[in-house]
Motif scaffolding. Structure first.
Motif, mmCIF file in Angstrom:
data_model
loop_
_atom_site.group_PDB
_atom_site.id
_atom_site.type_symbol
_atom_site.label_atom_id
_atom_site.label_comp_id
_atom_site.label_asym_id
_atom_site.label_seq_id
_atom_site.Cartn_x
_atom_site.Cartn_y
_atom_site.Cartn_z
ATOM 1 N N GLN A 157 0.810 -1.218 0.000
ATOM 2 C CA GLN A 157 0.000 0.000 0.000
ATOM 3 C C GLN A 157 0.848 1.276 0.000
ATOM 4 N N LEU A 158 1.937 1.255 0.750
ATOM 5 C CA LEU A 158 2.815 2.433 0.776
ATOM 6 C C LEU A 158 3.403 2.702 -0.606
ATOM 7 N N VAL A 159 3.774 1.615 -1.298
ATOM 8 C CA VAL A 159 4.335 1.752 -2.648
ATOM 9 C C VAL A 159 3.292 2.367 -3.586
ATOM 10 N N ALA A 160 2.043 1.923 -3.446
ATOM 11 C CA ALA A 160 0.967 2.437 -4.308
ATOM 12 C C ALA A 160 0.748 3.929 -4.087
ATOM 13 N N VAL A 161 0.736 4.350 -2.790
ATOM 14 C CA VAL A 161 0.546 5.768 -2.469
ATOM 15 C C VAL A 161 1.714 6.601 -2.993
ATOM 16 N N SER A 162 2.925 6.084 -2.793
ATOM 17 C CA SER A 162 4.124 6.801 -3.261
ATOM 18 C C SER A 162 4.086 6.989 -4.766
ATOM 19 N N GLN A 163 3.625 5.954 -5.489
ATOM 20 C CA GLN A 163 3.564 6.031 -6.945
ATOM 21 C C GLN A 163 2.532 7.067 -7.394
ATOM 22 N N MET A 164 1.368 7.091 -6.702
ATOM 23 C CA MET A 164 0.343 8.075 -7.057
ATOM 24 C C MET A 164 0.847 9.506 -6.855
ATOM 25 N N LEU A 165 1.576 9.714 -5.774
ATOM 26 C CA LEU A 165 2.118 11.051 -5.498
ATOM 27 C C LEU A 165 3.192 11.420 -6.510
ATOM 28 N N ALA A 166 4.012 10.457 -6.879
ATOM 29 C CA ALA A 166 5.047 10.712 -7.886
ATOM 30 C C ALA A 166 4.406 11.063 -9.226
ATOM 31 N N ASP A 167 3.355 10.318 -9.594
ATOM 32 C CA ASP A 167 2.646 10.597 -10.851
ATOM 33 C C ASP A 167 2.007 11.983 -10.840
ATOM 34 N N ALA A 168 1.629 12.458 -9.630
ATOM 35 C CA ALA A 168 0.998 13.777 -9.501
ATOM 36 C C ALA A 168 2.022 14.903 -9.315
#
Length: 407
Positions: A336-347
């Motif tokens: 889950q942390l990886v998923a959140v980090s990826q969403m923030l990076a994409d944004a």
């Protein structure tokens, strides 16, 4: 009350000690309030504040007998430096009483100008009482920071400079503490141009001018609480309140949060550093009811310590939406942390801090709470991040500014 030529004579008297601070046009503050805004940067004045004007004007007019006795003053800092420098230039002994918690930069600067510094009391009013005791004991001449005709006259020279450079100015925004600068500027400006509007700006937590106007006479506030330490005055002056009644059109108040926001804009857009009291007029721009007018904001001083600068910038970033802190509930499972980090990076949001707490969410057993702080480009960017998370099935809870700032 003064005549226009009194202020003109004072300006001549001060010509050897003051810097003629030029007006700066501000696109960013103009956009913020819908007016044509100019900044009068008295933070660039010698000693870092307008206070040297009133102090020097007062001390230079003393008799020889008074000069021999020496001078004493009470000050939260800027008046102290003005008195110290004026006394040094004129070869006079100066003693300054300052509140115990006055920023160290102001205490050291005052001592460097050759004055004897006495630290006493929690706020200006207590330091003032101590200075009066010492004045009686030693026979010094007391140089009041605001409630003195000669001091008011010196501060009024700012208005002459403004109107010489911008004769068609419509509004002057002036900080209010004890009332010396607003009294002097208002009188000089109105004598020069009776149509000009004068608006005083004071902190919500030290609104002694508003209280005095409501009562019809100076009243002591029960409590003074503001980050604008230079205007943390519990009682406005008797003389200055009379000037306000006659010459000032309106008094508005601003919050500490509004000061933080104005501070960040001034530093970031104009590369100018001002103290909290000095930016009251900039924070007050949003309180203007007019639009399309030529407005001059008097930035009155720049004596602020580095730690306070850092704190003001960080808090200003939060208030401007440049720092975004939120919480989100996540399923208690790997990845889950990886998923959140990826969403923030994409944004394109830069992560500053993460707090992943498996034990914080007691309401929903199979979820954990994640608190995230990111750097953003402002409110539009924040809205995009919230929407991106929503589309992926995550609901963000934004932590409000007061929560973050009080941590």
């Amino acid at each position: 009350m003064h005549k226009l030529y009194d202020f003109m004579e004072a300006r001549e008297r001060l010509s050897t000690i003051t810097v003629k601070t030029k007006l700066l046009h501000s696109e960013v503050f103009s956009d913020e309030c819908g007016n044509d805004v100019y900044i009068k940067p008295e933070n660039l004045q010698i000693t870092g504040s307008f206070k040297v004007r009133g102090a020097y004007n007062k001390i230079s007019k003393l008799t020889n007998e008074e000069k021999v006795r020496g001078v004493i003053a009470a000050s939260a800092g800027n008046h102290a430096q003005g008195v110290a420098l004026a006394a040094k230039r004129l070869g006079i002994k100066a003693t300054i009483v300052m509140p115990k918690h006055t920023p160290l930069i102001k205490v050291n600067a005052t001592r460097q100008y050759g004055a004897d510094v006495v630290l006493y009391g929690e706020i200006y009013d207590e330091a003032y009482q101590k200075a009066m005791e010492l004045q009686k004991e030693h026979g010094y001449v007391f140089v009041h920071p605001f409630d003195d005709e000669d001091v008011i006259e010196g501060q009024g020279t700012i208005a002459l400079e403004v109107l010489e450079e911008l004769p068609d100015a419509d509004v002057l925004l002036v900080p209010v503490g004890g009332g010396g600068i607003v009294a002097g500027i208002a009188a000089a400006a109105k004598l020069k141009n009776p149509q000009i509007k004068i608006i005083g700006v004071e902190p919500e937590g030290a609104a002694s001018c508003k209280a005095g106007l409501a009562a019809g006479h100076p009243v002591k506030l029960d409590e003074v609480s503001t980050i604008a330490d230079g205007t943390a005055v519990a009682t406005i002056g008797t003389k200055t309140l009379d000037y306000v009644k006659q010459y000032v059109d309106e008094i508005v108040t601003v919050s500490d949060y509004e000061l933080m926001e104005a501070f960040l804009l001034l530093v970031e857009k104009h590369k100018l550093v001002a103290e909290n009291s000095g930016i009251l007029p900039l924070a007050g721009l949003k309180k203007l009811k007019c639009r399309g007018k030529k407005v001059v904001a008097i930035v009155s001083g720049g004596n602020i310590d580095v730690l306070t600068i850092s704190s003001m910038i960080n808090k200003g970033l939060v208030l401007r939406g440049r720092i975004f802190t939120f919480s989100v509930n996540l399923p208690d499972k790997p990845g889950q942390l990886v998923a959140v980090s990826q969403m923030l990076a994409d944004a394109d949001a830069n992560v500053i801090k993460l707090d992943h707490n498996q034990f914080k969410n007691l309401d929903r057993f199979h979820e954990v709470e994640l608190q995230v702080t990111v750097e953003t480009n402002g409110e539009e960017h924040i809205k995009k991040i919230i929407e991106d998370f929503k589309q992926k099935g995550y609901t963000i809870k934004r932590l409000n500014s007061t929560e973050i700032l009080s941590e």
